[in-house]
Scaffold this motif. Structure first.
Motif, PDB file in Angstrom:
ATOM      1  N   LEU A  61       0.835  -1.201   0.000  1.00 60.72           N
ATOM      2  CA  LEU A  61       0.000   0.000   0.000  1.00 60.72           C
ATOM      3  C   LEU A  61       0.873   1.255   0.000  1.00 60.72           C
ATOM      4  O   LEU A  61       0.611   2.224  -0.717  1.00 60.72           O
ATOM      5  N   GLY A  69       2.215   2.066  -3.263  1.00 63.13           N
ATOM      6  CA  GLY A  69       1.196   2.728  -4.072  1.00 63.13           C
ATOM      7  C   GLY A  69       1.136   4.214  -3.765  1.00 63.13           C
ATOM      8  O   GLY A  69       1.035   5.046  -4.672  1.00 63.13           O
ATOM      9  N   ALA A  70       1.237   4.535  -2.483  1.00 62.41           N
ATOM     10  CA  ALA A  70       1.171   5.944  -2.093  1.00 62.41           C
ATOM     11  C   ALA A  70       2.382   6.712  -2.612  1.00 62.41           C
ATOM     12  O   ALA A  70       2.281   7.882  -2.981  1.00 62.41           O
ATOM     13  N   ASN A  76       1.851   8.221  -5.897  1.00 62.12           N
ATOM     14  CA  ASN A  76       0.844   9.268  -5.847  1.00 62.12           C
ATOM     15  C   ASN A  76       1.386  10.538  -5.227  1.00 62.12           C
ATOM     16  O   ASN A  76       1.097  11.635  -5.672  1.00 62.12           O
ATOM     17  N   ASN A  77       2.142  10.365  -4.153  1.00 62.51           N
ATOM     18  CA  ASN A  77       2.427  11.492  -3.292  1.00 62.51           C
ATOM     19  C   ASN A  77       3.611  11.157  -2.388  1.00 62.51           C
ATOM     20  O   ASN A  77       3.448  10.577  -1.319  1.00 62.51           O
ATOM     21  N   MET A 114       3.604  12.478   1.242  1.00 67.91           N
ATOM     22  CA  MET A 114       2.778  11.745   2.197  1.00 67.91           C
ATOM     23  C   MET A 114       3.559  10.577   2.798  1.00 67.91           C
ATOM     24  O   MET A 114       3.491  10.322   4.001  1.00 67.91           O
ATOM     25  N   ASN A 140      -9.944   0.541  -9.734  1.00 63.72           N
ATOM     26  CA  ASN A 140      -8.873   0.881  -8.807  1.00 63.72           C
ATOM     27  C   ASN A 140      -8.498  -0.333  -7.968  1.00 63.72           C
ATOM     28  O   ASN A 140      -7.809  -0.223  -6.980  1.00 63.72           O
ATOM     29  N   THR A 195      -2.767  13.211   1.197  1.00 61.75           N
ATOM     30  CA  THR A 195      -3.380  11.927   0.882  1.00 61.75           C
ATOM     31  C   THR A 195      -2.937  11.456  -0.501  1.00 61.75           C
ATOM     32  O   THR A 195      -2.478  12.252  -1.304  1.00 61.75           O
ATOM     33  N   ALA A 196      -3.098  10.163  -0.758  1.00 67.47           N
ATOM     34  CA  ALA A 196      -2.765   9.615  -2.075  1.00 67.47           C
ATOM     35  C   ALA A 196      -4.027   9.571  -2.927  1.00 67.47           C
ATOM     36  O   ALA A 196      -4.947   8.801  -2.643  1.00 67.47           O
ATOM     37  N   SER A 197      -4.069  10.410  -3.968  1.00 72.90           N
ATOM     38  CA  SER A 197      -5.283  10.602  -4.771  1.00 72.90           C
ATOM     39  C   SER A 197      -5.871   9.314  -5.332  1.00 72.90           C
ATOM     40  O   SER A 197      -7.062   9.068  -5.242  1.00 72.90           O
ATOM     41  N   ASN A 198      -5.011   8.503  -5.930  1.00 71.63           N
ATOM     42  CA  ASN A 198      -5.528   7.351  -6.663  1.00 71.63           C
ATOM     43  C   ASN A 198      -5.616   6.100  -5.816  1.00 71.63           C
ATOM     44  O   ASN A 198      -5.497   4.991  -6.313  1.00 71.63           O
ATOM     45  N   MET A 199      -5.795   6.308  -4.519  1.00 69.40           N
ATOM     46  CA  MET A 199      -6.004   5.153  -3.656  1.00 69.40           C
ATOM     47  C   MET A 199      -7.275   5.387  -2.853  1.00 69.40           C
ATOM     48  O   MET A 199      -7.722   6.512  -2.686  1.00 69.40           O
ATOM     49  N   THR A 200      -7.830   4.288  -2.343  1.00 71.71           N
ATOM     50  CA  THR A 200      -9.102   4.404  -1.642  1.00 71.71           C
ATOM     51  C   THR A 200      -8.897   5.050  -0.269  1.00 71.71           C
ATOM     52  O   THR A 200      -7.781   5.129   0.232  1.00 71.71           O
ATOM     53  N   ASP A 238      -7.384   2.529   2.124  1.00 74.77           N
ATOM     54  CA  ASP A 238      -5.948   2.323   1.902  1.00 74.77           C
ATOM     55  C   ASP A 238      -5.155   3.494   2.484  1.00 74.77           C
ATOM     56  O   ASP A 238      -4.134   3.312   3.151  1.00 74.77           O
ATOM     57  N   ASN A 239      -5.621   4.701   2.218  1.00 78.75           N
ATOM     58  CA  ASN A 239      -4.956   5.877   2.759  1.00 78.75           C
ATOM     59  C   ASN A 239      -4.886   5.817   4.277  1.00 78.75           C
ATOM     60  O   ASN A 239      -3.853   6.098   4.884  1.00 78.75           O
ATOM     61  N   MET A 248      -5.037   3.226   6.159  1.00 76.90           N
ATOM     62  CA  MET A 248      -4.158   2.139   6.605  1.00 76.90           C
ATOM     63  C   MET A 248      -2.696   2.591   6.592  1.00 76.90           C
ATOM     64  O   MET A 248      -1.935   2.307   7.514  1.00 76.90           O
ATOM     65  N   LYS A 266     -14.396   2.830  -0.064  1.00 77.67           N
ATOM     66  CA  LYS A 266     -13.772   2.208  -1.232  1.00 77.67           C
ATOM     67  C   LYS A 266     -13.631   3.184  -2.394  1.00 77.67           C
ATOM     68  O   LYS A 266     -13.196   2.818  -3.481  1.00 77.67           O
ATOM     69  N   ASP A 267     -13.999   4.431  -2.162  1.00 79.67           N
ATOM     70  CA  ASP A 267     -13.809   5.454  -3.205  1.00 79.67           C
ATOM     71  C   ASP A 267     -12.371   5.939  -3.188  1.00 79.67           C
ATOM     72  O   ASP A 267     -11.741   6.013  -2.136  1.00 79.67           O
ATOM     73  N   ASN A 268     -11.889   6.295  -4.367  1.00 80.08           N
ATOM     74  CA  ASN A 268     -10.566   6.917  -4.400  1.00 80.08           C
ATOM     75  C   ASN A 268     -10.655   8.325  -3.824  1.00 80.08           C
ATOM     76  O   ASN A 268     -11.644   9.028  -4.015  1.00 80.08           O
TER      77      ASN A 268
END
Ligand SMILES: Nc1ncnc2c1ncn2[C@@H]1O[C@H](COP(=O)(O)OP(=O)(O)OP(=O)(O)O)[C@@H](O)[C@H]1O
Ligand SMILES: [Mg+2]
Lengths: 331, 266
Positions: A192, A195-196, A199-200, A203, A266, B93-98, B101-102, B104, B142-144
């Motif tokens: 995970l 993945g972050a 993105n960022n 963060m 996603n 926050t990480a945009s393309n993650m739910t 997930d963020n 967590m 579960k939304d990004n």
């Protein structure tokens, strides 16, 4: 005049014979072989595409190491096979070779603060020499009459099914295992966080994680997958060659992009399947270009042009979609 | 708890663009302090935060956390006990993650292993936490994150930071990019969390009445220096007018006139 006429006539008849021959192949069940070929190659290269997907899409670390780590996997595998090592051990060493190449690229990027593209080109260039050494100071190493993982499989299934089919089944299983591990990995806390990172990065730092280590892990794993793919291609084609990697990154990227046309999601499991189907479809397009391109005067030499155009087409479509999306949000 | 000793920062040293962003700043931050910081543009507020968090080292001076000299520790190491929120909601926050997930990723600071911690129990816990925000986010796990509004994202960042329980919180105009309504909501959440978890906090704001209303201690910065540091009863008695007057008093004595500063920014 007469001579020229004759030439043209001869040319025509060669052409006609060629077309007829193709038609026969297609008509007589040869197309089954072709589909099997596409699937098998799509699956093998699909392992590489998963790696490219990790760097380009998940980590946002455009990595060109791939052009070197793919033939590295092939070279290590081929050399260890000809020296009679245990086949699974050989595959493990090939994988480790890819892992290390990826780590080197990440290290160059981290420590020298150069862009990922340059870091990848550096590693890729150095790997060219290393690959020739790994092949025993030559550019090519044939695996004819050698015992490979694939010959083991076909011997095992002898009499049960056709070799081509056995190999297809084998690769379906291999890819299933790899995708399973891939999906599992990206569900872990570490996965995970990777993945972050794409993105960022801020963060990730704010969460107390060293982004440099993450990049080494991520790019390392990606190139490990690429090397596995190379190791299997060497066995499938029956040789390893330093030039195997030429343009691999572009075909990987094209596969990733084609996949993105098909599935929007996603969920990491779907993203993995998407990369794989992209790979198979890409191989399909390449096969089509090679066998039917003749009708539109295309030669295999045009395939790189086609690949590039495919990528450009994907980029343009994504751009148009984005503009449409913006308009849609505004209205 | 946190001590800053003679911090100075010079950008582009020995070039024509040389900027002295901080000049010999010393400060003792006590546990439980809720410090609001005001100051004109370019006063050095963000630079101060960057040095405390380790984004870059100071040119001179040292930073101590709990008596330990952390001046040369990298940012990610210090981040384990510092929670930081930026003006830009996208940075938290990480945009393309739910959402889940963020959450967590932010649940625990420090290196993450190969464990799969995001299980049913954890999701339930996150749902309860999201419920506090009162933004209907608990059924969008579960939304990004890219689908959330700026205010929702900043509130989520705040919540995730609170869950990770840092020793020190640095808020750099974290409501400035939001519309007034959302800014109010996020600010209310901020004070709620600070009170509930007794976080030691430093908050930069451009709004003087906000700086007066919130917090237990107020710092005013100008041209790389802390020119005012009030707390306790003295802080409670402050008004915007008094603050402006104080600034003029100090400035007339020490600095050249600069009318644009502060006055227009209430
Ligand atoms: N990375 C950098 N490189 C060069 N100069 C910088 C850098 N960061 C800040 N500065 C300069 O240092 C000074 C202090 O900037 P800083 O960002 O700390 O101000 P601030 O108080 O946060 O202002 P604002 O209220 O506008 O956010 C400014 O003159 C700025 O131009
Ligand atoms: Mg600032």
């Amino acid at each position: 005049m007469v001579v020229k006429d004759g030439l043209i006539r001869a040319n025509r008849s060669i052409r006609a014979a060629f077309v007829q021959q193709r038609a026969q192949i297609i008509g007589t069940g040869q197309d089954l072989y072709m589909i099997e070929g596409i699937l098998v190659e799509g699956l093998i290269y699909g392992i590489m595409v998963l790696g490219v997907f990790i760097t380009f899409r998940i980590l946002n670390f455009p990595d060109l190491t791939v052009d070197g780590s793919f033939p590295l996997g092939a070279a290590i595998m081929a050399t260890l096979i000809t020296r009679g090592y245990n086949l699974w051990f050989a595959l493990l060493v090939a994988t480790a070779g890819g892992l290390v190449s990826g780590i080197v690229t990440a290290l160059i990027h981290n420590k020298l603060k150069v862009p990922s593209l340059l870091a990848g080109i550096l590693t890729m260039t150095m790997l060219y020499s290393i690959n020739i050494r790994a092949l025993g100071n030559r550019a090519n190493l044939p695996l004819l009459k050698q015992d490979t993982i694939l010959t083991r499989i076909t011997t095992m299934t002898e009499g049960l099914m056709r070799d081509e089919f056995a190999i297809l089944i084998f690769f379906v299983l291999v890819v299933l295992v790899i995708v399973g591990l891939f999906v599992l990995f990206f569900h872990t806390d570490l996965g995970l966080t990777l993945g972050a990172l794409g993105n960022n990065e801020q963060m990730v730092i704010t969460q107390g994680v060293n982004p440099e280590i993450l990049k080494m892990i991520g790019v390392g794993i990606a190139n490990a997958l690429v090397a596995i793919s190379g190791a299997f291609i060497a066995q499938y084609q029956g040789f390893a060659d330093v030039s195997l990697g030429q343009g691999i990154i572009i075909s990987g990227l094209a596969s990733v992009m084609i996949g993105e046309f098909m599935i929007k999601s996603n969920r990491i499991s779907l993203l993995a399947l998407r990369a794989l189907s992209g790979s198979i479809l890409f191989k399909g397009i390449m096969y089509a270009g090679r066998y039917y391109g003749y009708y539109i005067n295309m030669t295999p030499n045009d395939l790189k042009l086609i690949t590039g155009l495919l990528i450009i087409l994907s980029l343009v479509t994504t751009k148009i979609n984005r503009i449409k999306m913006k308009k849609w949000i505004k209205s | 708890m946190i001590r800053l000793e003679n911090l100075s920062k010079i950008f582009n040293e020995d070039t024509p663009n040389e900027t002295l962003a901080l000049r010999y700043i010393s400060l003792d931050i006590k546990e439980g302090d809720f410090i609001t910081i005001i100051g004109s543009n370019g006063a050095g507020k963000t630079t101060l935060f960057n040095i405390i968090s380790g984004t870059y080292p100071p040119t001179e001076g040292r930073v101590f956390i709990d008596g330990q000299d952390v001046t040369r520790h990298p940012e990610y190491k210090r981040a384990r006990y510092i929670g930081r929120i930026f003006q830009d909601p996208l940075l938290g926050t990480a945009s393309n993650m739910t959402l889940e997930d963020n959450m967590m990723i932010c649940y625990k600071k420090g290196f993450k292993g190969l464990r799969i911690s995001l299980n049913h129990k954890m999701k339930e816990f996150f749902r309860e936490q999201l419920d506090q925000l009162d933004m209907d986010l608990d059924n969008r796990m579960k939304d990004n994150v890219v689908l959330l509004s700026g205010g929702q994202r900043q509130a989520l960042t705040l919540l995730m930071m609170a869950i990770s329980k840092p020793k020190l919180i640095l808020l750099d105009e974290h409501t400035a990019a939001l519309d007034p309504k959302n800014a109010q909501i996020v600010l209310a959440l901020t004070t709620h969390f600070i009170r509930e978890y007794r976080f030691t906090t430093m908050m930069i704001t451009h709004n003087m009445s906000q700086a007066i209303k919130y917090g237990t201690r107020l710092l005013m910065m100008d041209k790389g220096e802390i020119i005012l540091d009030v707390e306790g009863e003295e802080k409670k008695d402050l008004t915007v007018d008094k603050l402006v007057k104080k600034f003029h008093e100090i400035r007339k004595r020490t600095f050249e006139t600069d009318e644009v500063l502060l006055s227009g920014r209430t």
